[in-house]
Enzyme design. Structure first.
Site, PDB file in Angstrom:
ATOM      1  N   GLY A  76       0.824  -1.223   0.000  1.00  0.00           N
ATOM      2  CA  GLY A  76       0.000   0.000   0.000  1.00  0.00           C
ATOM      3  C   GLY A  76       0.844   1.253   0.000  1.00  0.00           C
ATOM      4  N   THR A 101       2.698   4.179  -2.801  1.00  0.00           N
ATOM      5  CA  THR A 101       2.138   4.936  -3.924  1.00  0.00           C
ATOM      6  C   THR A 101       1.660   3.981  -5.008  1.00  0.00           C
ATOM      7  OG1 THR A 101       3.645   6.740  -3.407  1.00  0.00           O
ATOM      8  CG2 THR A 101       2.642   6.776  -5.587  1.00  0.00           C
ATOM      9  N   ALA A 102       2.463   2.945  -5.289  1.00  0.00           N
ATOM     10  CA  ALA A 102       2.093   2.010  -6.356  1.00  0.00           C
ATOM     11  C   ALA A 102       0.799   1.275  -6.014  1.00  0.00           C
ATOM     12  CB  ALA A 102       3.228   1.015  -6.594  1.00  0.00           C
ATOM     13  N   GLU A 145       8.322  12.260  -4.438  1.00  0.00           N
ATOM     14  CA  GLU A 145       7.435  13.412  -4.285  1.00  0.00           C
ATOM     15  C   GLU A 145       7.455  14.367  -5.461  1.00  0.00           C
ATOM     16  OE1 GLU A 145       8.432  14.709  -0.180  1.00  0.00           O
ATOM     17  OE2 GLU A 145       6.901  13.226   0.335  1.00  0.00           O
ATOM     18  N   ALA A 146       8.304  14.099  -6.457  1.00  0.00           N
ATOM     19  CA  ALA A 146       8.330  14.957  -7.643  1.00  0.00           C
ATOM     20  C   ALA A 146       7.733  14.177  -8.807  1.00  0.00           C
ATOM     21  CB  ALA A 146       9.758  15.365  -7.967  1.00  0.00           C
ATOM     22  N   LYS A 199       4.892  22.226 -10.414  1.00  0.00           N
ATOM     23  CA  LYS A 199       6.265  21.992 -10.864  1.00  0.00           C
ATOM     24  C   LYS A 199       6.337  22.244 -12.368  1.00  0.00           C
ATOM     25  CE  LYS A 199       9.579  18.260 -11.591  1.00  0.00           C
ATOM     26  NZ  LYS A 199       9.917  16.852 -11.439  1.00  0.00           N
ATOM     27  N   GLU A 213      14.883  12.272 -13.077  1.00  0.00           N
ATOM     28  CA  GLU A 213      13.866  12.897 -13.926  1.00  0.00           C
ATOM     29  C   GLU A 213      12.454  12.572 -13.425  1.00  0.00           C
ATOM     30  OE1 GLU A 213      13.835  15.069 -16.353  1.00  0.00           O
ATOM     31  OE2 GLU A 213      15.927  15.264 -16.943  1.00  0.00           O
ATOM     32  N   THR A 231      10.677   9.889 -12.698  1.00  0.00           N
ATOM     33  CA  THR A 231       9.942   9.048 -13.631  1.00  0.00           C
ATOM     34  C   THR A 231       9.271   7.812 -13.010  1.00  0.00           C
ATOM     35  OG1 THR A 231      12.135   8.181 -14.177  1.00  0.00           O
ATOM     36  CG2 THR A 231      11.133   9.679 -15.761  1.00  0.00           C
ATOM     37  N   ILE A 239       6.911   7.383 -10.616  1.00  0.00           N
ATOM     38  CA  ILE A 239       5.443   7.409 -10.493  1.00  0.00           C
ATOM     39  C   ILE A 239       4.826   7.306 -11.893  1.00  0.00           C
ATOM     40  CG2 ILE A 239       3.460   8.827  -9.771  1.00  0.00           C
ATOM     41  CD1 ILE A 239       5.198   9.799  -7.408  1.00  0.00           C
TER      42      ILE A 239
HETATM   43  C1  LIG Z   1      15.551   7.931  -2.982  1.00  0.00           C
HETATM   44  C2  LIG Z   1      14.316   7.843  -3.822  1.00  0.00           C
HETATM   45  C3  LIG Z   1      13.712   8.995  -4.300  1.00  0.00           C
HETATM   46  C4  LIG Z   1      12.585   8.909  -5.123  1.00  0.00           C
HETATM   47  N1  LIG Z   1      12.043  10.033  -5.654  1.00  0.00           N
HETATM   48  C5  LIG Z   1      11.047   9.939  -6.564  1.00  0.00           C
HETATM   49  C6  LIG Z   1      10.494  11.076  -7.184  1.00  0.00           C
HETATM   50  O1  LIG Z   1      10.868  12.208  -6.900  1.00  0.00           O
HETATM   51  N2  LIG Z   1       9.522  10.892  -8.106  1.00  0.00           N
HETATM   52  C7  LIG Z   1       9.047   9.658  -8.437  1.00  0.00           C
HETATM   53  O2  LIG Z   1       8.198   9.545  -9.326  1.00  0.00           O
HETATM   54  N3  LIG Z   1       9.516   8.571  -7.810  1.00  0.00           N
HETATM   55  C8  LIG Z   1      10.491   8.675  -6.904  1.00  0.00           C
HETATM   56  N4  LIG Z   1      10.962   7.566  -6.276  1.00  0.00           N
HETATM   57  C9  LIG Z   1      10.283   6.297  -6.490  1.00  0.00           C
HETATM   58  C10 LIG Z   1       9.002   6.257  -5.635  1.00  0.00           C
HETATM   59  O3  LIG Z   1       9.341   6.454  -4.279  1.00  0.00           O
HETATM   60  C11 LIG Z   1       8.276   4.962  -5.802  1.00  0.00           C
HETATM   61  O4  LIG Z   1       8.097   4.658  -7.151  1.00  0.00           O
HETATM   62  C12 LIG Z   1       6.901   5.000  -5.160  1.00  0.00           C
HETATM   63  O5  LIG Z   1       6.971   5.485  -3.859  1.00  0.00           O
HETATM   64  C13 LIG Z   1       6.252   3.660  -5.189  1.00  0.00           C
HETATM   65  O6  LIG Z   1       6.810   2.801  -4.254  1.00  0.00           O
HETATM   66  P1  LIG Z   1       6.104   1.390  -4.039  1.00  0.00           P
HETATM   67  O7  LIG Z   1       4.677   1.624  -3.706  1.00  0.00           O
HETATM   68  O8  LIG Z   1       6.435   0.531  -5.184  1.00  0.00           O
HETATM   69  O9  LIG Z   1       6.883   0.786  -2.781  1.00  0.00           O
HETATM   70  P2  LIG Z   1       6.799   1.135  -1.204  1.00  0.00           P
HETATM   71  O10 LIG Z   1       6.494   2.554  -0.944  1.00  0.00           O
HETATM   72  O11 LIG Z   1       8.032   0.566  -0.598  1.00  0.00           O
HETATM   73  O12 LIG Z   1       5.559   0.312  -0.701  1.00  0.00           O
HETATM   74  C14 LIG Z   1       5.633  -1.063  -0.455  1.00  0.00           C
HETATM   75  C15 LIG Z   1       4.367  -1.520   0.266  1.00  0.00           C
HETATM   76  O13 LIG Z   1       4.419  -2.911   0.424  1.00  0.00           O
HETATM   77  C16 LIG Z   1       4.140  -3.237   1.764  1.00  0.00           C
HETATM   78  N5  LIG Z   1       4.810  -4.474   2.106  1.00  0.00           N
HETATM   79  C17 LIG Z   1       6.089  -4.840   1.859  1.00  0.00           C
HETATM   80  N6  LIG Z   1       6.340  -6.060   2.354  1.00  0.00           N
HETATM   81  C18 LIG Z   1       5.170  -6.489   2.916  1.00  0.00           C
HETATM   82  C19 LIG Z   1       4.767  -7.656   3.613  1.00  0.00           C
HETATM   83  N7  LIG Z   1       5.614  -8.664   3.850  1.00  0.00           N
HETATM   84  N8  LIG Z   1       3.497  -7.711   4.045  1.00  0.00           N
HETATM   85  C20 LIG Z   1       2.608  -6.725   3.847  1.00  0.00           C
HETATM   86  N9  LIG Z   1       2.939  -5.591   3.208  1.00  0.00           N
HETATM   87  C21 LIG Z   1       4.207  -5.483   2.756  1.00  0.00           C
HETATM   88  C22 LIG Z   1       4.662  -2.050   2.560  1.00  0.00           C
HETATM   89  O14 LIG Z   1       4.079  -1.982   3.836  1.00  0.00           O
HETATM   90  C23 LIG Z   1       4.211  -0.915   1.652  1.00  0.00           C
HETATM   91  O15 LIG Z   1       2.861  -0.613   1.892  1.00  0.00           O
HETATM   92  C24 LIG Z   1      12.050   7.637  -5.428  1.00  0.00           C
HETATM   93  C25 LIG Z   1      12.619   6.485  -4.898  1.00  0.00           C
HETATM   94  C26 LIG Z   1      13.749   6.571  -4.096  1.00  0.00           C
HETATM   95  C27 LIG Z   1      14.376   5.323  -3.545  1.00  0.00           C
END
Ligand SMILES: Cc1cc2nc3c(=O)[nH]c(=O)nc-3n(C[C@H](O)[C@H](O)[C@H](O)COP(=O)(O)OP(=O)(O)OC[C@H]3O[C@@H](n4cnc5c(N)ncnc54)[C@H](O)[C@@H]3O)c2cc1C
Length: 495
Positions: free
Chosen positions: A16, A18-19, A52-53, A81, A337, A339, A341
């Site tokens: 849960g 952003t993805a 966040e960007a 932005k 960049e 990218t 999100i």
């Molecule tokens: C340093 C950094 C900067 C970034 N800056 C940008 C930006 O400026 N712009 C941009 O577009 N993207 C950016 N990103 C990428 C962006 O953060 C991600 O694409 C976005 O937050 C999506 O993450 P996610 O949902 O895939 O993973 P996560 O946010 O890690 O979510 C994972 C989810 O899975 C759950 N989960 C994991 N394991 C389990 C388990 N065993 N049981 C139950 N739940 C579990 C967690 O609780 C969480 O809810 C950045 C990434 C990094 C590392």
């Protein structure tokens, strides 16, 4: 694969962040009446907490979801932005902006850059960015929505608040959230049958969306889909993130400031600033990165610096059997960049376009994976460009970037631009010609020639052409309100 040809009704989203919540929002809004959608997340594990960007394509996602912009901006403390300011990338002390706008006016045979190059040669042209509304507005910290052609923009947003906002949205369309830790992925042949939680419950489904972040719990750990590593092109493998209090009006652009072994981001929100340092751990250690970040932020620190590790690259397959990986579980490119999100959004769009309602077929899987691959490789090339085309030689990190081999696809684009000033966009590529031109010029490539069509203009005509565009930009920018004031009147939450 006959066992897989069963109708898809029960969707289980694992994660849960952003993805996860973007997937939940789009699936429930579009096909919610036909599906049973569950999302599992663990408060204890939490999310990556950055990201966040954004880029302008997010507006398309929001329009698909019929999201009200003012309401969204208020809920996520968002700001506008207009682009990214790249500081010290070409060389120390040199800056340029990669804006979301168009620059100048193209002729059907040749882009504006050809006319600008001719004007420059004749001493008639200003900076390339002088002919771009969004870039000039960014430089002067101004913003407004404009009618007709308007202003091309994206948002800076609070990632935690965005997930919360999308959760409320998704629950409104019937998504069931389940709190719990996934402890086991139950397989049935090559498919996933269900996810076992720490409570002992087994959450069964027909299609599983892996949004578990870098862990890739389903696609990687359970289904054993490997990862293609791109660290030979992208040396940064770590980041340290820190939130600070705002010290002045929010800028309408992200700042990307290059350092000796990486770069620093500054993302201004309504209520705070997001900061971070992306770095190559081979060249500086975590402590040095933290100290460099702390020495280069403005405003009181609101959080402790938090180190994150990543591996640039992509999954060999983002869809395998009855599991689709979206978000960090599917691959990662550093946020230079903004990218990631966008890639989540593209994964969702593709899944909806190929939704396997009557059963999963291998041709869909192959098509999905090929499109994902093309998309991320194109973005990878664009990011590598920033590192490779630099005049910096002041550290081992930058010397490595200058000297490294680059993908052949990128080598071709650079050579073509350097020799002819030409850039071509292949359909479905994210970055359009103007993005490549802004970054290639900004990083210091000056094409050796321009298209002949620009020579058909005499000096007086060329000067009139260039000046009329510049004047139009200046006259528009002068009338725009300050970005901060515009945000305050448009969407600021009281208190
Ligand atoms: C340093 C950094 C900067 C970034 N800056 C940008 C930006 O400026 N712009 C941009 O577009 N993207 C950016 N990103 C990428 C962006 O953060 C991600 O694409 C976005 O937050 C999506 O993450 P996610 O949902 O895939 O993973 P996560 O946010 O890690 O979510 C994972 C989810 O899975 C759950 N989960 C994991 N394991 C389990 C388990 N065993 N049981 C139950 N739940 C579990 C967690 O609780 C969480 O809810 C950045 C990434 C990094 C590392």
């Amino acid at each position: 694969m006959s066992s897989e040809r069963k109708p898809i009704k029960r969707i289980v989203i694992a994660g849960g962040g952003t993805a996860g919540w973007m997937v939940a929002a789009a699936l429930s809004k579009t096909l919610g009446k036909l599906l049973d959608i569950k999302l599992i997340e663990s408060d204890e594990i939490g999310t990556v907490g950055v990201g966040e960007a954004t880029i302008p394509t997010l507006l398309t996602f929001h329009s698909l979801l019929e999201i009200n912009e003012q309401e969204f901006m208020a809920a996520t403390q968002a700001t506008f932005k207009l682009g990214i300011s790249f500081e010290n990338w070409r060389d120390r002390g040199q800056d340029y902006i990669h804006s979301f706008g168009l620059t100048g006016k193209d002729h059907w045979t040749a882009g504006f850059q050809h006319f600008w190059l001719k004007g420059r040669e004749r001493g008639l042209a200003g900076e390339y960015g002088d002919y771009c509304l969004e870039l000039k507005a960014a430089q002067q910290s101004k913003f407004a929505h404009l009618p007709r052609a308007g202003m091309n923009y994206a948002f800076h947003l609070d990632a935690t608040l965005y997930a919360k906002y999308l959760r409320k949205f998704s629950e409104g369309f019937g998504v069931q959230r389940i709190e719990g830790k996934i402890t086991e992925v139950a397989l049935a042949g090559e498919n996933i049958a269900g996810l076992r939680l720490d409570s002992g419950a087994l959450i069964e489904g027909d299609l599983f969306i892996d949004c578990t972040g870098f862990r890739g719990l389903l696609i990687g750990e359970a289904l054993k889909v490997g990862y293609e590593d791109w660290s030979h092109w992208l040396a940064c493998d770590s980041a340290v993130a820190l939130q600070t209090a705002s010290t002045g009006p929010a800028l309408p652009y992200t700042r990307s400031i290059a350092h000796a072994a990486g770069w620093q981001w500054r993302i201004p929100l309504q209520h705070r600033v997001g900061n971070g340092m992306v770095y190559a751990s081979k060249h500086i250690d975590d402590e040095q990165a933290k100290q460099a970040l702390l020495a280069n932020v403005e405003g009181e620190a609101l959080t402790q610096p938090r180190v994150l590790r990543f591996q640039p690259g992509q999954r060999h397959q983002t869809w395998r059997a009855n599991c689709v990986a979206i978000g960090l579980s599917s691959g990662f490119l550093e946020p230079l960049e903004s990218t990631s999100i966008h890639l989540i959004q593209r994964g969702i769009t593709r899944l909806l376009q190929m939704f396997p309602a009557k059963g999963i077929c291998p041709a869909d899987i192959a098509e999905y994976n090929q499109q994902s691959r093309n998309e991320i490789e194109h973005i990878r090339d664009f990011i590598v460009l920033h590192y490779h085309v630099t005049q910096r030689q002041d550290s081992a990190f930058w010397r490595h970037c200058r000297e490294m081999d680059i993908p052949a696809s990128l080598r071709h684009r650079i050579d073509l631009f350097r020799e002819t000033a030409r850039v071509f966009r292949v359909p479905n590529e994210l970055f359009a010609e103007n993005s490549w031109i802004q970054v290639m010029l900004g990083q210091g490539i000056l094409p050796q020639q321009h298209h002949q069509v620009a020579d058909l203009m005499g000096d007086a005509e060329l000067a009139r052409f260039l000046n009329s565009i510049r004047q139009q930009v200046d006259q528009t920018v002068v009338q725009l309100p300050a970005h901060q004031a515009y945000v305050e009147s448009y969407c600021r939450v009281a208190g």
